[in-house]
Every structure is written in C-alpha cells, then in structure tokens.
Design a protein around this motif. Structure first.
Motif, PDB file in Angstrom:
ATOM      1  N   VAL A 323       0.838  -1.192   0.000  1.00 14.03           N
ATOM      2  CA  VAL A 323       0.000   0.000   0.000  1.00 14.03           C
ATOM      3  C   VAL A 323       0.876   1.246   0.000  1.00 14.03           C
ATOM      4  N   LEU A 324       0.526   2.206  -0.839  1.00 14.88           N
ATOM      5  CA  LEU A 324       1.120   3.544  -0.824  1.00 14.88           C
ATOM      6  C   LEU A 324       0.011   4.548  -0.572  1.00 14.88           C
ATOM      7  N   GLN A 325       0.264   5.505   0.341  1.00 16.85           N
ATOM      8  CA  GLN A 325      -0.781   6.443   0.710  1.00 16.85           C
ATOM      9  C   GLN A 325      -0.224   7.841   0.914  1.00 16.85           C
ATOM     10  N   GLY A 326      -1.124   8.819   0.841  1.00 22.27           N
ATOM     11  CA  GLY A 326      -0.858  10.165   1.290  1.00 22.27           C
ATOM     12  C   GLY A 326       0.338  10.831   0.645  1.00 22.27           C
ATOM     13  N   LYS A 327       1.099  11.557   1.472  1.00 27.12           N
ATOM     14  CA  LYS A 327       2.236  12.327   0.987  1.00 27.12           C
ATOM     15  C   LYS A 327       3.340  11.430   0.458  1.00 27.12           C
ATOM     16  N   VAL A 328       3.468  10.250   1.037  1.00 27.85           N
ATOM     17  CA  VAL A 328       4.482   9.314   0.547  1.00 27.85           C
ATOM     18  C   VAL A 328       4.147   8.884  -0.879  1.00 27.85           C
ATOM     19  N   LEU A 329       2.884   8.574  -1.121  1.00 32.48           N
ATOM     20  CA  LEU A 329       2.446   8.200  -2.468  1.00 32.48           C
ATOM     21  C   LEU A 329       2.693   9.332  -3.456  1.00 32.48           C
ATOM     22  N   ALA A 330       2.321  10.559  -3.065  1.00 32.36           N
ATOM     23  CA  ALA A 330       2.492  11.694  -3.966  1.00 32.36           C
ATOM     24  C   ALA A 330       3.964  11.898  -4.321  1.00 32.36           C
ATOM     25  N   THR A 347       7.341  -2.300   1.279  1.00 37.05           N
ATOM     26  CA  THR A 347       6.561  -2.233   2.519  1.00 37.05           C
ATOM     27  C   THR A 347       5.314  -1.410   2.244  1.00 37.05           C
ATOM     28  N   ASP A 348       4.359  -1.490   3.158  1.00 37.89           N
ATOM     29  CA  ASP A 348       3.216  -0.589   3.119  1.00 37.89           C
ATOM     30  C   ASP A 348       3.629   0.774   3.677  1.00 37.89           C
ATOM     31  N   THR A 349       2.817   1.796   3.396  1.00 40.76           N
ATOM     32  CA  THR A 349       3.000   3.077   4.078  1.00 40.76           C
ATOM     33  C   THR A 349       2.740   2.842   5.557  1.00 40.76           C
ATOM     34  N   THR A 350       3.753   3.120   6.375  1.00 40.46           N
ATOM     35  CA  THR A 350       3.741   2.707   7.783  1.00 40.46           C
ATOM     36  C   THR A 350       4.130   3.877   8.668  1.00 40.46           C
ATOM     37  N   THR A 356       5.748  10.161  14.583  1.00 37.19           N
ATOM     38  CA  THR A 356       5.595  11.521  14.068  1.00 37.19           C
ATOM     39  C   THR A 356       5.667  11.569  12.546  1.00 37.19           C
ATOM     40  N   GLY A 357       5.752  10.421  11.904  1.00 31.64           N
ATOM     41  CA  GLY A 357       5.866  10.415  10.455  1.00 31.64           C
ATOM     42  C   GLY A 357       5.433   9.108   9.840  1.00 31.64           C
ATOM     43  N   GLN A 358       5.667   8.986   8.541  1.00 29.28           N
ATOM     44  CA  GLN A 358       5.351   7.772   7.785  1.00 29.28           C
ATOM     45  C   GLN A 358       6.476   7.485   6.800  1.00 29.28           C
TER      46      GLN A 358
END
Length: 673
Positions: A323-330, A347-350, A356-358
């Motif tokens: 899974v990729l999500q949010g700011k990491v995906l962008a 890995t997934d977005t974790t 405090t972060g991902q």
C-alpha cells in the motif's frame, strides 16, 4: 361397429399424440442450444433454429428408412405416404408417414403417450423431443426404446435446465429484482452457459455451479470483458460489512477477481493479488473502495488499483503487493513511480517508530520518509544505508529535509536533515554524516567545492576528549575541529578548519595533543603580499601557536613568545621578517628557542628563559652575531630588539655586549659591555 369404435379410439389417440408431439417440440427449442453449442462453441447465440432444422431433416431422412423397414411388415403400405388418414391420423403430425399399422406402426405402446403417427418414439416421461427422432421409426417396439435413449441424451447435456431451475427456486422478490428472461439461453461451451434477464445474468459453469450477476456489478463485469476476461461468477450477490454489494469471479488465468459497487460511486474490478491485499488491509473501511479497475503498470511489471481514501496498492512478482498512501504516495509518483529510481514498494505506508511520520521502503535500496515538519523526501543508496546505521529518524540527524540529490560538482550525492545535519557521498570517499558546528563551518567554506572537498569520516571525538572533528579529502587533505572547552573559545570561536600543508605540519606536531593544540582560526591569507597562508592554534600556557606557509618556505610552526612576537609586533607573514624557514627549535644549550625567517636579509626571533622575552635579530647585526657563534659567543642571547640610536645608528643589545651598525660607513661592530 366394433371396427368403427376402434377407429374412433385410434383417431382420438392420434389427436392426443399430435398435441404431445407439439409440446415436446417446444421443449426441444430450449434444449437444442446445448447440442448446437457443442458443435459450434464459438457462437454467442443459440443455434436452436438450426438444430430444429436438423431435426426436421432427420425426420425426412428417417422417413425413407422407416418406409423401407415398414415394407417388410405384413401390414405396411410400403409407400411412406404421409396422406394416409387411417394409419397416420394427421398429415402434419410428424411427417414420418411410415407404413406401420395403427396398432403397432408407431413403435410405441399406448402407455408411452405417443400416437402412431408421431414417429418420435419418445415416452411420456421424457418430456422432450430429440433432434434424431424418427431415425428408428417403423421398427415396431424398437422405435420406442431408441427414442427414449435419445431423450435421455438431451437431459444429460451439461448444465441443461440448471439456470432455470435456479431461477425458479428464488423467491418472488429476488425474481422481480433480476427481472424476466431475455432471449435464449447462451451456451458458451460444454462447461459454461448463461441466461440474460432484464437486470441480471445467471451463469452456470461446471466448476462453480449457478450464480447470478446483477446491477452495477453486472455493468462493471460486462465493461471489463465479461466471462471472457474475468471468468465465471463464483458467488451470487453478496454484501460486505458496510452493506456494499459485490460479486466474485474465477478465471484459470487471472485467479479470483471481485467487483464492488459502493453506493454513489462506480463499481470497479479488483483482481488478485491486489484484491487479497486490499482485504487484508481492511477493505473499504480502511482504504475505501476502488476508484479504478486493477490494471497493468505502465512498464508491464505488475498491477495496481487506486482507492477512494487516497491510497494505491501496487503489486509485482518481485515485491508483492503493498500500500502507498498520502504524501508518501504523492512523492513516489513525483519521482516517476515504479519506473523511477526507487522502483516498487517493498513495505506498506507505515507509521515511523517515533509516531511523528510515515515511510515506505522500495526495491532499489531507497525509502520515502514524511513528517509534518519536514514533508516527504526520498533517501537512497549509500546515503540511505548510512542514515539507517545512525538509527533512522530516531538518530541524531532526524528526518530528511531534501531528496537524495546530486552535488553541484556532479561527483557525489547528499541529503540534508532536520537536526542541522547532512550525509554526503562520493565514489572516492563513501557516505559520511556531518552535523552541527562542523557542518556550518564546512558550508561557509563552500561545501564539497571548497578547499576541504568531501568528508572522509563521520564526526569523531578528538584525541584529548575535549572536542570533535571530521576529516576531509580536499586536494591535500584537511579537517574541521570543534573544541568543547578552552579559554580562547569566547574570543576566537570553537570550530575551525585546517587543511593542506598547514594541516600536515600540525598533525606532524601531534595535532590537538601536541604543543600547537586546537586551531583557533581558519586558514588566513598572509598579511601584505597575500602569497602565503597561516593558522593560529591554542598553543600552551595561554600562549597561542602558529603555522605559516608560503611556497618558497613551506609550512613551519611557531609557539608561545616567539609566535606572539612575530605576529603582534613584527607584522607576521607579510611583515619585515617574512615567513619562517624553520619550525621553532631549542638552542644547543637548551636555554632558549628560536625561529629563522626569510625576510630582512635573513632574520630570527629568539626567546630565552633567562631573558624571558622574545627578541628579533635581522640583517647585518644578525650576520655578525652568527659569525661570532650565536648565543654561544660572548654576546649570549639578545636582550633587546634592533633600535635606532641618537646618532641614527642601528643597535641590538645582548647579554654580554652589543652589536652596532653604522649606516654611513656600512661598518658593523660588536663590543662587550
């Protein structure tokens, strides 16, 4: 009368048989697509009409055979004429018109429910008409047996009647939801058939049985290519915990797929293994429902689906589904996605351990880290490995504030980090951390393009435990030292750079544990002519030291009183004494120290314990002293600098006398006291 009564009975039986034949022919229309589909599996529409024509053709061909066989019977007419009323009962009943008698010519008994004119040979139990009926008519009792076998063959067509049986088993509300049948049942193959309805399709398959597909799920199923693309339904209409309808499909090529149809949104296909990952992550309650069908990645390596809550699942055979999500995906998409330098996620977005972060890790030895304060940034390769060795974001550097970026000189890479730190890498030096005051000093000198070049070590403790340093490649090597204590810090600062020949001279003298101590200035340009360089050092006993360099003289050290005299009173580099030509030395008698210089026709500074002061001697006066044997002569050590007398002469006083220079005559004279 008895004959007439029997004739009426036969006539009635013929009429009843004719009605039954019409009924069974109607049933044949429904059963026929299976046979047609077996011969022509590529057709998407049933071949009922052609099958019926084959049946008619079969009846006509069997008419000849029936007539021929009937010709061997005693009661047979041998003509096969279909207009015989007494024997056939009707000219349009079956067209067989065999020459059999009213009692036995049909080949069926009264119990079979068929008339002597049908020629079908079917029993009342079969309820259907075979396309081969009449082939064996005219053989008496054998005809009934043969036609019964043909009826059994129709019943055994794979899946025949299963769809209607399923539909009829549904309650009225479900039948109303699916609607009425539309057109004929479609036979795809011996193992697959389906029936269209107003609002649905019902499929039968040998492997999965009978299941319906309806509503938005059906629309998406058809748009995706139907059973040819997704395979056959393996479930009917189902709902998940949120009440969202979905259906599942199975294909030998694609495995299991599912179509979800959330309210107010389009239905989309999820294929394995994206489907499996999505469900493992909580399905619609976490990522939301798919907003795209599962599709091939642009590079053809994998598959992906996008979801309503801003996430994407990517799968490749090498990395599996993540899974990729949010700011990491962008950020990942900004770098080029799977075709970019990072490759696909491993890995997934974790959430980070410090909460405090991902982050996501990726296949090409890189990661993207995000925090609210720093944003999302890439970190990759040797820099990534180095940062990991410092304990990631929980280490001294914190989160990255830049992407892994090529250095301006194009020979290395770097990342900056939130805690005033960086990691720099080059092929020659490897990856090293640089942080705090040392980093600031390095930056002020031009980073890697300055005289120090790339760092060759991480920050380390100084040998005396009172400071830290980082060494650099440079053209001639160098270091930045930062002292943690010292009386000079308030005035000169704690962090300074030393490099080139001066650095080599300093290290040869013992570095911070030698007599020169810590650097208290960066390398400075020589006064006056600017042709040389020098650094000041903390020295000993609260008296600074110095290393001065010029191309003709090279690098030499000065300490204590001599260094102070040279720099503060004689003008240092660029003054009349010029640059030192020796390091500070001890005199042969061990009572003093000195340095020689290249200025003023040859010059020296001597510092003796007995005099407790440094004095400069140069020019002709120094030459006379040298000729006499320096401090070992009767003159001893100088006790004054060169001075001008009342008569305009130049003079230096020594412990045992003096040396005077007369400018008018050029005479140099030494005298004892």
């Amino acid at each position: 009368m008895e004959r007439d009564l029997k004739g009426e009975i036969v006539t009635v039986k013929n009429l009843v048989g004719h009605a039954v034949a019409l009924s069974t022919a109607a049933a044949l229309v429904t059963a026929a697509p299976a046979a047609g589909a077996t011969e022509q599996p590529e057709q998407s529409t049933p071949t009922t009409q052609s099958s019926q024509q084959q049946a008619d053709s079969g009846d006509d061909s069997s008419q000849t055979e029936s007539g021929s066989e009937a010709g061997t019977s005693t009661d047979s007419s041998g003509s096969g004429d279909s207009t015989s009323e007494d024997d056939s009962g009707s000219s349009d009943a079956s067209g067989s018109g065999d020459g059999s008698t009213g009692d036995s010519g049909s080949g069926a008994t009264e119990d079979s429910g068929s008339t002597g004119d049908s020629g079908s040979g079917t029993t009342e139990d079969s309820g259907s008409t075979d396309s081969t009926s009449g082939d064996d008519t005219g053989s008496g009792g054998d005809s009934g047996s043969d036609s019964g076998d043909s009826g059994d063959q129709v019943d055994e067509d794979p899946g025949a009647g299963k769809i209607d049986e399923y539909y009829q088993s549904l309650d009225a509300a479900e039948q109303e939801r699916l609607g009425e049948p539309v057109g004929e049942e479609q036979v795809v193959s011996d193992s697959l058939r389906y029936q269209k309805y107003d609002n649905a399709r019902i499929y039968w398959s040998a492997d999965q049985g009978v299941h319906s597909v309806s509503g938005a799920v059906l629309d998406a199923f058809v748009n995706a290519g139907g059973h040819e693309a997704l395979g056959v339904p393996s479930t009917g209409r189902k709902t998940d915990e949120a009440g969202t309808p979905y259906g599942e499909f199975v294909s030998s090529e694609r495995g299991t797929s599912a179509i979800y149809a959330p309210e107010g949104a389009e239905a989309h296909v999820l294929g394995e293994p994206v489907l499996r990952k999505w469900r493992a992550e909580g399905g619609g309650s976490q990522l939301g429902y798919p907003t795209t069908d599962t599709a091939a990645t642009a590079d053809g390596r994998g598959q992906y689906s996008e979801f309503a809550n801003g996430g994407v699942i990517y799968w490749t055979a090498e990395t599996q589904a993540h899974v990729l999500q949010g700011k990491v995906l962008a950020k990942w998409e900004e770098t080029g996605g799977g075709a970019g330098p990072l490759g696909y996620p491993t890995t997934d977005t974790t959430a980070t351990p410090d909460n405090t972060g991902q982050y996501n890790h990726f296949e090409n030895n890189g990661s993207i880290y995000w925090s609210e304060q720093t944003g999302a940034h890439t970190i990759q390769g040797p820099i990534y490995d180095k940062w990991a060795s410092t304990n990631w974001e929980r280490g001294p550097l914190g989160y990255p504030t830049t992407d892994t970026t090529a250095t301006p000189d194009n020979t290395g890479q770097y990342n900056h980090f939130e805690n005033n730190g960086s990691i720099y890498w080059s092929e020659q030096t490897g990856a090293h951390t640089i942080q705090g005051a040392i980093r600031d000093k390095w930056a002020s000198l031009g980073w890697e393009r300055g005289p120090l070049g790339y760092p060759t070590t991480d920050e380390q403790s100084a040998a005396d435990g009172k400071g830290s340093y980082i060494e650099f490649a440079g053209s001639d090597g160098g270091a930045i030292y930062s002292a943690s204590e010292g009386s000079w810090i308030e005035e000169f600062g704690a962090t300074h750079a030393v490099y080139g020949a001066i650095y080599d001279k300093w290290m040869a003298s013992g570095g911070v544990t030698g007599p020169l101590g810590y650097p208290i200035t960066d390398e400075l340009v020589g006064y006056g002519d600017g042709s040389g360089r020098f650094n000041l050092f903390s020295g000993q006993n609260n008296m600074f030291a110095m290393v001065a360099w010029s191309q003709p003289t090279q690098a030499h050290s000065l300490q204590g009183g001599i260094a102070s005299k040279y720099l503060l009173e004689e003008g240092g580099p660029g003054g009349p004494l010029g640059y030192p030509t020796t390091d500070q030395r001890i005199t042969p008698d061990g009572q003093a120290s000195y340095n020689h210089f290249n200025g003023a026709g040859g010059s020296s500074i001597y510092f003796s314990k007995s005099v407790d002061r440094a004095h400069a001697v140069y020019g002709g006066i120094r030459d006379r002293w040298r000729q006499l044997g320096w401090e070992r002569s009767y003159l001893g050590y100088p006790i004054s600098d060169e001075m001008t007398t009342e008569n305009g002469n130049r003079r230096v006083n020594f412990q045992g006398g003096y040396v005077i220079y007369y400018p008018e005559t050029g005479e140099i004279v030494d005298r004892p006291w």
